[in-house]
Design an enzyme around this catalytic site. Sequence first.
Site, PDB file in Angstrom:
ATOM      1  N   THR A  10       0.728  -1.118   0.167  1.00  0.00           N
ATOM      2  CA  THR A  10       0.212   0.036   0.203  1.00  0.00           C
ATOM      3  C   THR A  10       0.916   1.143   0.011  1.00  0.00           C
ATOM      4  N   GLY A  11       1.995   1.189   0.041  1.00  0.00           N
ATOM      5  CA  GLY A  11       3.222   2.149   0.056  1.00  0.00           C
ATOM      6  C   GLY A  11       3.595   2.824  -1.423  1.00  0.00           C
ATOM      7  N   GLN A  12       4.192   3.816  -1.310  1.00  0.00           N
ATOM      8  CA  GLN A  12       4.673   4.176  -2.612  1.00  0.00           C
ATOM      9  C   GLN A  12       5.372   3.334  -3.697  1.00  0.00           C
ATOM     10  N   LEU A  63       4.246  -6.998   9.989  1.00  0.00           N
ATOM     11  CA  LEU A  63       5.535  -7.489  10.329  1.00  0.00           C
ATOM     12  C   LEU A  63       6.043  -7.904  11.692  1.00  0.00           C
ATOM     13  N   ALA A  85       7.980  -3.429   3.399  1.00  0.00           N
ATOM     14  CA  ALA A  85       6.944  -2.915   4.439  1.00  0.00           C
ATOM     15  C   ALA A  85       8.015  -2.149   5.535  1.00  0.00           C
ATOM     16  N   ALA A  86       7.797  -1.000   6.121  1.00  0.00           N
ATOM     17  CA  ALA A  86       8.506  -0.535   7.167  1.00  0.00           C
ATOM     18  C   ALA A  86       7.653   0.631   7.925  1.00  0.00           C
ATOM     19  N   GLN A  87       8.089   1.133   8.832  1.00  0.00           N
ATOM     20  CA  GLN A  87       8.032   2.374   9.561  1.00  0.00           C
ATOM     21  C   GLN A  87       8.986   3.216   8.689  1.00  0.00           C
ATOM     22  N   SER A  88       8.752   4.075   7.876  1.00  0.00           N
ATOM     23  CA  SER A  88       9.869   4.472   7.044  1.00  0.00           C
ATOM     24  C   SER A  88      10.145   5.961   7.100  1.00  0.00           C
ATOM     25  N   SER A 129      18.629   0.907   2.631  1.00  0.00           N
ATOM     26  CA  SER A 129      18.434   2.459   2.468  1.00  0.00           C
ATOM     27  C   SER A 129      19.601   2.913   2.662  1.00  0.00           C
ATOM     28  N   GLU A 131      20.027   5.848   4.039  1.00  0.00           N
ATOM     29  CA  GLU A 131      20.069   6.238   5.635  1.00  0.00           C
ATOM     30  C   GLU A 131      21.077   5.582   6.306  1.00  0.00           C
ATOM     31  N   TYR A 153      15.373   4.443  12.736  1.00  0.00           N
ATOM     32  CA  TYR A 153      15.085   3.976  11.344  1.00  0.00           C
ATOM     33  C   TYR A 153      16.650   3.161  10.980  1.00  0.00           C
TER      34      TYR A 153
HETATM   35  P1  NDP Z   1       6.149   3.919   2.483  1.00  0.00           P
HETATM   36  O1  NDP Z   1       6.124   4.559   3.998  1.00  0.00           O
HETATM   37  O2  NDP Z   1       5.315   4.829   1.530  1.00  0.00           O
HETATM   38  O3  NDP Z   1       5.301   2.434   2.600  1.00  0.00           O
HETATM   39  C1  NDP Z   1       5.593   1.640   3.745  1.00  0.00           C
HETATM   40  C2  NDP Z   1       4.546   0.598   3.755  1.00  0.00           C
HETATM   41  O4  NDP Z   1       4.816  -0.340   4.589  1.00  0.00           O
HETATM   42  C3  NDP Z   1       3.222   0.581   3.826  1.00  0.00           C
HETATM   43  O5  NDP Z   1       2.364  -0.181   2.884  1.00  0.00           O
HETATM   44  C4  NDP Z   1       2.509   0.449   5.123  1.00  0.00           C
HETATM   45  O6  NDP Z   1       1.347   0.248   5.378  1.00  0.00           O
HETATM   46  C5  NDP Z   1       3.636  -0.669   5.469  1.00  0.00           C
HETATM   47  N1  NDP Z   1       3.831  -1.091   6.926  1.00  0.00           N
HETATM   48  C6  NDP Z   1       4.644  -0.129   7.750  1.00  0.00           C
HETATM   49  N2  NDP Z   1       4.623  -0.901   8.948  1.00  0.00           N
HETATM   50  C7  NDP Z   1       4.189  -2.214   8.492  1.00  0.00           C
HETATM   51  C8  NDP Z   1       4.268  -3.390   9.545  1.00  0.00           C
HETATM   52  N3  NDP Z   1       4.515  -3.272  10.779  1.00  0.00           N
HETATM   53  N4  NDP Z   1       3.508  -4.303   9.114  1.00  0.00           N
HETATM   54  C9  NDP Z   1       3.241  -4.381   7.628  1.00  0.00           C
HETATM   55  N5  NDP Z   1       3.367  -3.481   6.855  1.00  0.00           N
HETATM   56  C10 NDP Z   1       3.661  -2.241   7.243  1.00  0.00           C
HETATM   57  O7  NDP Z   1       7.394   3.727   1.963  1.00  0.00           O
HETATM   58  P2  NDP Z   1       8.325   3.521   0.625  1.00  0.00           P
HETATM   59  O8  NDP Z   1       7.103   2.983  -0.196  1.00  0.00           O
HETATM   60  O9  NDP Z   1       8.492   5.075   0.330  1.00  0.00           O
HETATM   61  O10 NDP Z   1       9.479   2.618   0.894  1.00  0.00           O
HETATM   62  C11 NDP Z   1       9.329   1.262   0.835  1.00  0.00           C
HETATM   63  C12 NDP Z   1      10.277   0.509   1.570  1.00  0.00           C
HETATM   64  O11 NDP Z   1      11.662   0.967   1.100  1.00  0.00           O
HETATM   65  C13 NDP Z   1      10.623   0.930   3.085  1.00  0.00           C
HETATM   66  O12 NDP Z   1      10.984  -0.352   3.667  1.00  0.00           O
HETATM   67  C14 NDP Z   1      11.339   2.132   3.216  1.00  0.00           C
HETATM   68  O13 NDP Z   1      12.037   2.160   4.315  1.00  0.00           O
HETATM   69  C15 NDP Z   1      12.486   1.725   2.022  1.00  0.00           C
HETATM   70  N6  NDP Z   1      13.274   2.775   1.526  1.00  0.00           N
HETATM   71  C16 NDP Z   1      12.661   3.661   0.875  1.00  0.00           C
HETATM   72  C17 NDP Z   1      13.180   4.687   0.302  1.00  0.00           C
HETATM   73  C18 NDP Z   1      12.570   6.120  -0.355  1.00  0.00           C
HETATM   74  O14 NDP Z   1      13.102   7.055  -0.617  1.00  0.00           O
HETATM   75  N7  NDP Z   1      10.949   5.775  -0.586  1.00  0.00           N
HETATM   76  C19 NDP Z   1      14.706   4.662   0.127  1.00  0.00           C
HETATM   77  C20 NDP Z   1      15.202   3.644   0.751  1.00  0.00           C
HETATM   78  C21 NDP Z   1      14.670   2.625   1.457  1.00  0.00           C
HETATM   79  P3  NDP Z   1       0.202   1.287   5.532  1.00  0.00           P
HETATM   80  O15 NDP Z   1      -0.201   1.749   4.115  1.00  0.00           O
HETATM   81  O16 NDP Z   1      -0.745   0.370   6.239  1.00  0.00           O
HETATM   82  O17 NDP Z   1       0.729   2.275   6.725  1.00  0.00           O
HETATM   83  P1  GDR Z   2      14.755  10.993   4.414  1.00  0.00           P
HETATM   84  O1  GDR Z   2      13.472  11.862   3.758  1.00  0.00           O
HETATM   85  O2  GDR Z   2      14.721  11.485   5.893  1.00  0.00           O
HETATM   86  O3  GDR Z   2      16.065  11.321   3.705  1.00  0.00           O
HETATM   87  O4  GDR Z   2      14.326   9.405   4.572  1.00  0.00           O
HETATM   88  P2  GDR Z   2      12.873  13.061   4.088  1.00  0.00           P
HETATM   89  O5  GDR Z   2      11.954  13.496   2.901  1.00  0.00           O
HETATM   90  O6  GDR Z   2      11.990  12.978   5.401  1.00  0.00           O
HETATM   91  O7  GDR Z   2      13.767  14.037   4.554  1.00  0.00           O
HETATM   92  C1  GDR Z   2      14.851  14.444   3.710  1.00  0.00           C
HETATM   93  C2  GDR Z   2      15.605  15.709   4.201  1.00  0.00           C
HETATM   94  O8  GDR Z   2      14.662  16.894   4.299  1.00  0.00           O
HETATM   95  C3  GDR Z   2      14.870  17.640   5.411  1.00  0.00           C
HETATM   96  N1  GDR Z   2      13.800  18.203   5.909  1.00  0.00           N
HETATM   97  C4  GDR Z   2      12.582  17.770   6.059  1.00  0.00           C
HETATM   98  N2  GDR Z   2      12.057  16.379   5.972  1.00  0.00           N
HETATM   99  C5  GDR Z   2      10.805  16.308   6.222  1.00  0.00           C
HETATM  100  N3  GDR Z   2      10.151  15.233   6.255  1.00  0.00           N
HETATM  101  N4  GDR Z   2       9.843  17.316   6.728  1.00  0.00           N
HETATM  102  C6  GDR Z   2      10.330  18.601   6.802  1.00  0.00           C
HETATM  103  O9  GDR Z   2       9.426  19.608   6.880  1.00  0.00           O
HETATM  104  C7  GDR Z   2      11.742  18.941   6.586  1.00  0.00           C
HETATM  105  N5  GDR Z   2      12.300  20.009   6.272  1.00  0.00           N
HETATM  106  C8  GDR Z   2      13.768  19.750   5.963  1.00  0.00           C
HETATM  107  C9  GDR Z   2      15.114  16.299   6.650  1.00  0.00           C
HETATM  108  O10 GDR Z   2      15.706  16.872   7.604  1.00  0.00           O
HETATM  109  C10 GDR Z   2      16.242  15.540   5.601  1.00  0.00           C
HETATM  110  O11 GDR Z   2      17.334  15.885   5.725  1.00  0.00           O
HETATM  111  C11 GDR Z   2      13.440   9.103   3.366  1.00  0.00           C
HETATM  112  C12 GDR Z   2      12.770   7.931   3.496  1.00  0.00           C
HETATM  113  O12 GDR Z   2      11.947   7.450   2.609  1.00  0.00           O
HETATM  114  C13 GDR Z   2      13.338   6.584   4.064  1.00  0.00           C
HETATM  115  O13 GDR Z   2      12.228   5.699   4.184  1.00  0.00           O
HETATM  116  C14 GDR Z   2      14.481   6.175   3.218  1.00  0.00           C
HETATM  117  O14 GDR Z   2      15.008   4.984   3.871  1.00  0.00           O
HETATM  118  C15 GDR Z   2      15.154   7.484   2.716  1.00  0.00           C
HETATM  119  O15 GDR Z   2      14.617   8.407   2.328  1.00  0.00           O
HETATM  120  C16 GDR Z   2      16.483   7.094   1.961  1.00  0.00           C
END
Ligand code: NDP
Ligand code: GDR
Length: 337
Positions: A10-12, A63, A85-88, A129, A131, A153
């Site tokens: 359900t995530g991005q 998870l 899936a993750a608390q992302s 990631s 991160e 995280y």
């Molecule tokens: P999202 O936050 O958009 O999606 C996270 C997904 O994980 C959602 O479907 C959410 O469900 C689900 N989820 C969260 N907690 C649980 C749990 N305890 N059990 C089951 N499902 C859970 O993340 P992205 O799509 O952006 O990222 C996908 C993955 O890639 C993540 O693991 C993230 O940490 C990692 N990642 C992302 C990057 C990015 O830039 N986008 C870069 C590097 C890594 P629900 O919709 O119910 O909340």
């Molecule tokens: P990030 O993404 O922490 O890199 O993690 P985010 O877009 O949250 O932050 C990027 C940078 O922007 C700065 N920032 C802010 N960030 C948020 N969210 N809100 C604000 O108002 C704001 N102002 C400035 C942050 O401090 C940070 O430096 C994302 C997630 O998708 C992770 O799950 C993934 O692993 C990494 O990218 C790669």
Amino acid sequence: MKRAFITGITGQDGSYLAELLLAKDYEVWGLIRRSASFNTGRIEHLYQDPHENPRLRLVYGDLTDGSNLSSLINEIQPDEVYNLAAQSHVRVSFDMPIYTVNSDALGTLRLLEAVRTCKCRPKFYQASSSEMYGKVLETPQTEKTPFYPRSPYACAKVYSYWQTINHREAYGLFACNGVLFNHESPRRGETFVTRKITRAATRIKLGLQEKLYLGNLDAKRDWGFAGDYVEAMWLMLQQDQPDDYVVATGETHSVREFLDEVFGHLDLDWGWHVEIDPRYFRPSEVDLLLGDASKARRMLGWEPRVTFCQLARMMTEADLKRAQREQLGRQSESMGA
Ligand code: NDP
Ligand code: GDR
């Protein structure tokens, strides 16, 4: 027909990956969490009536619930498992460190164990990631750059990275880490900085909002397009040998530059609208991420297609349409009142 199981569907990324796999004729099973309100908005366009033998099926789970994951893997017998899936949210992980580690670190172990003990022995993809690099030790960051995580995280993701490698080496699982740098899209969650900016800027343009409150504008990220990045995930599981890969564009830009791009595209000056709110600063920040994806280019034949400017514009245009719909909705509400 190949069968894939996606956590985080359900995530991005889950939504783009499901689209990609369905287009490749996979049967796709997605794990969703029970929620009081609908949480399937990003995959609604892919979902069909479950009575019509659809190729996309959704099952409940979490998870944090290992026995449920084991029964699902045993029942579905997938060829490929993608653990997305993750608390992302990095900032939120400081507020909820124990929960974050439970789902993002132990959750991966629970799923790896379900995969290991299943007779079907599916291939496994772990969403690692950038991160994990945290404090800058070298740039650009490669598969060989040491980790220095700077948030609960990131610590959880480092654990999952090594546990994935350990399952590969100890049990011979086909398990891969994709070390993905930030990737965005019109489906990005609204609280990540890029989407927060495109959503606010377009609402400001249409007079629906006045101010945008942000944290650290100097942070630099290597931002790519999520649609490009899910292809790399799939490619990793199609190789002869399991391995770990960095996926990135090789360009870095500050939050400030993203603001310039988005507000500039809308003929607005962000200096009039953006204010700093310390609540968005992180207790420890990641200052600079810049990835070197040479290995993915060489071994997977992968490369990013969407540039930084194209990405900012794509997201801005999509949010402008949403803001226009919101404006129309408000107008028709006030006419009806
Ligand atoms: P999202 O936050 O958009 O999606 C996270 C997904 O994980 C959602 O479907 C959410 O469900 C689900 N989820 C969260 N907690 C649980 C749990 N305890 N059990 C089951 N499902 C859970 O993340 P992205 O799509 O952006 O990222 C996908 C993955 O890639 C993540 O693991 C993230 O940490 C990692 N990642 C992302 C990057 C990015 O830039 N986008 C870069 C590097 C890594 P629900 O919709 O119910 O909340
Ligand atoms: P990030 O993404 O922490 O890199 O993690 P985010 O877009 O949250 O932050 C990027 C940078 O922007 C700065 N920032 C802010 N960030 C948020 N969210 N809100 C604000 O108002 C704001 N102002 C400035 C942050 O401090 C940070 O430096 C994302 C997630 O998708 C992770 O799950 C993934 O692993 C990494 O990218 C790669």
